[in-house]
Design a protein around this motif. Structure first.
Motif, PDB file in Angstrom:
ATOM      1  N   LEU A  76       0.896  -1.216  -0.168  1.00 50.34           N
ATOM      2  CA  LEU A  76      -0.154   0.057  -0.015  1.00 50.34           C
ATOM      3  C   LEU A  76       0.931   1.015  -0.045  1.00 50.34           C
ATOM      4  CD1 LEU A  76      -2.894   1.250   0.350  1.00 50.34           C
ATOM      5  CD2 LEU A  76      -2.231   1.644   2.967  1.00 50.34           C
ATOM      6  N   GLU A  77       1.972   1.462   0.708  1.00 52.12           N
ATOM      7  CA  GLU A  77       2.359   2.085   1.137  1.00 52.12           C
ATOM      8  C   GLU A  77       3.408   2.871  -0.443  1.00 52.12           C
ATOM      9  OE1 GLU A  77       7.055   3.325   2.747  1.00 52.12           O
ATOM     10  OE2 GLU A  77       5.432   2.699   4.367  1.00 52.12           O
ATOM     11  N   VAL A  78       3.843   1.085  -1.179  1.00 50.22           N
ATOM     12  CA  VAL A  78       4.606   1.908  -3.024  1.00 50.22           C
ATOM     13  C   VAL A  78       3.590   2.380  -3.695  1.00 50.22           C
ATOM     14  CG1 VAL A  78       4.848   0.516  -4.594  1.00 50.22           C
ATOM     15  CG2 VAL A  78       6.764   0.373  -2.290  1.00 50.22           C
ATOM     16  N   LEU A  79       2.374   1.495  -3.203  1.00 57.59           N
ATOM     17  CA  LEU A  79       1.365   1.819  -3.919  1.00 57.59           C
ATOM     18  C   LEU A  79       0.826   3.341  -4.003  1.00 57.59           C
ATOM     19  CD1 LEU A  79      -1.338  -0.956  -4.242  1.00 57.59           C
ATOM     20  CD2 LEU A  79       0.067  -0.448  -6.244  1.00 57.59           C
ATOM     21  N   SER A  80       1.075   3.989  -3.074  1.00 57.22           N
ATOM     22  CA  SER A  80       0.492   5.657  -2.732  1.00 57.22           C
ATOM     23  C   SER A  80       1.757   5.814  -3.240  1.00 57.22           C
ATOM     24  CB  SER A  80       0.170   6.064  -1.133  1.00 57.22           C
ATOM     25  OG  SER A  80       0.080   6.944  -0.718  1.00 57.22           O
ATOM     26  N   SER A  81       3.023   6.107  -2.765  1.00 57.12           N
ATOM     27  CA  SER A  81       3.932   6.749  -3.146  1.00 57.12           C
ATOM     28  C   SER A  81       4.056   6.975  -4.750  1.00 57.12           C
ATOM     29  CB  SER A  81       5.478   5.920  -2.532  1.00 57.12           C
ATOM     30  OG  SER A  81       4.898   6.368  -1.330  1.00 57.12           O
ATOM     31  N   ALA A 120      -9.387   5.468   1.982  1.00 57.81           N
ATOM     32  CA  ALA A 120      -8.782   6.875   1.976  1.00 57.81           C
ATOM     33  C   ALA A 120      -7.782   7.329   0.742  1.00 57.81           C
ATOM     34  CB  ALA A 120      -8.098   6.810   3.067  1.00 57.81           C
ATOM     35  N   LEU A 121      -7.066   6.409   0.432  1.00 60.18           N
ATOM     36  CA  LEU A 121      -6.132   6.824  -0.776  1.00 60.18           C
ATOM     37  C   LEU A 121      -7.151   6.738  -1.823  1.00 60.18           C
ATOM     38  CD1 LEU A 121      -3.060   6.547  -2.057  1.00 60.18           C
ATOM     39  CD2 LEU A 121      -3.810   3.825  -2.220  1.00 60.18           C
ATOM     40  N   LEU A 130     -13.228   4.473  -8.259  1.00 62.08           N
ATOM     41  CA  LEU A 130     -11.956   2.885  -6.729  1.00 62.08           C
ATOM     42  C   LEU A 130     -13.000   2.995  -5.343  1.00 62.08           C
ATOM     43  CD1 LEU A 130     -10.038   1.224  -6.704  1.00 62.08           C
ATOM     44  CD2 LEU A 130      -8.441   3.116  -6.066  1.00 62.08           C
ATOM     45  N   ALA A 131     -12.990   4.256  -4.944  1.00 63.83           N
ATOM     46  CA  ALA A 131     -13.558   4.268  -3.750  1.00 63.83           C
ATOM     47  C   ALA A 131     -15.213   3.496  -3.659  1.00 63.83           C
ATOM     48  CB  ALA A 131     -13.563   5.758  -3.467  1.00 63.83           C
ATOM     49  N   VAL A 132     -15.865   4.105  -4.340  1.00 63.90           N
ATOM     50  CA  VAL A 132     -17.217   3.581  -5.042  1.00 63.90           C
ATOM     51  C   VAL A 132     -17.004   1.619  -5.110  1.00 63.90           C
ATOM     52  CG1 VAL A 132     -19.067   3.128  -6.336  1.00 63.90           C
ATOM     53  CG2 VAL A 132     -18.214   5.364  -6.210  1.00 63.90           C
ATOM     54  N   MET A 154      -8.811  10.934   3.386  1.00 63.06           N
ATOM     55  CA  MET A 154      -9.857  10.860   2.723  1.00 63.06           C
ATOM     56  C   MET A 154     -10.372  11.819   2.077  1.00 63.06           C
ATOM     57  SD  MET A 154     -12.540   8.901   4.579  1.00 63.06           S
ATOM     58  CE  MET A 154     -11.506   7.674   5.226  1.00 63.06           C
ATOM     59  N   GLY A 155     -10.369  13.409   3.090  1.00 59.05           N
ATOM     60  CA  GLY A 155     -11.089  14.777   2.620  1.00 59.05           C
ATOM     61  C   GLY A 155     -12.564  14.657   3.529  1.00 59.05           C
ATOM     62  N   ALA A 156     -13.166  15.243   3.507  1.00 58.61           N
ATOM     63  CA  ALA A 156     -14.501  16.048   3.807  1.00 58.61           C
ATOM     64  C   ALA A 156     -15.571  14.757   2.557  1.00 58.61           C
ATOM     65  CB  ALA A 156     -14.844  16.957   4.182  1.00 58.61           C
TER      66      ALA A 156
END
Length: 171
Positions: A76-81, A120-121, A130-132, A154-156
């Motif tokens: 997850l860290e690598v994907l986020s970066s 959240a990403l 993707l979130a859905v 993730m934001g408001a």
């Protein structure tokens, strides 16, 4: 066609690629690192040193080429970066992380193992599709477990959607 560009990661891993592919994918000449330089096809390949480490560059380059990096099992860290790096290199994240694209499918396949962090990403990068797609995995998530860090990431908008998802489930 032979590669005409060598991308060297911060940990000294060499990636042999095609300059025209990176330029076509980027809206800022790959963070202005490919601006100028010798004409492609003339002389030895151009060497481009980047600040990111090999796992991140690997995901970015696979994404540009439309190839899945699933076999490398990025965390997850690598994907986020990698997504952060894609933005820096001028890649339109929403195009590369859309349904049926390799990176979207990779994120979606890993989401069930850590759905709140993948949600959240998705929220952090406004990746609505993707979130859905991840949200059904959050139906049993305990909202009282949300940390300030996750909420901020993730934001408001996506936090509100998550609460409405749970409210709808309760009704």
């Amino acid at each position: 066609e032979a590669p005409d560009l060598i991308v060297v990661s911060s940990d000294k891993v060499f990636f042999y690629v095609h300059r025209h592919r990176l330029l076509a994918a980027s809206n800022n000449s790959f963070k202005d690192l490919l601006h100028g330089g010798p004409d492609p096809g003339r002389g030895p390949p151009l060497v481009l040193t980047v600040q990111d480490d090999a796992p991140v560059i690997n995901v970015v380059l696979h994404t540009i080429y439309g190839i899945s990096s699933e076999q490398f099992q990025p965390s997850l860290e690598v994907l986020s970066s990698s997504i952060d790096a894609m933005k820096e290199y001028g890649l339109p994240v929403s195009e590369y992380i859309s349904p049926n694209q390799p990176l979207y499918l990779l994120l979606l396949s890993q989401a069930p193992y850590n759905p709140i962090n993948f949600y959240a990403l998705a929220g952090a990068h406004n990746l609505e599709d993707l979130a859905v797609a991840i949200s059904p995995h959050l139906l049993s998530y305990n909202l009282s477990s949300l940390t300030d860090e996750l909420v901020a990431r993730m934001g408001a908008v996506y936090l509100r959607r998550l609460f409405f998802l749970h409210q709808g489930r309760l009704e």
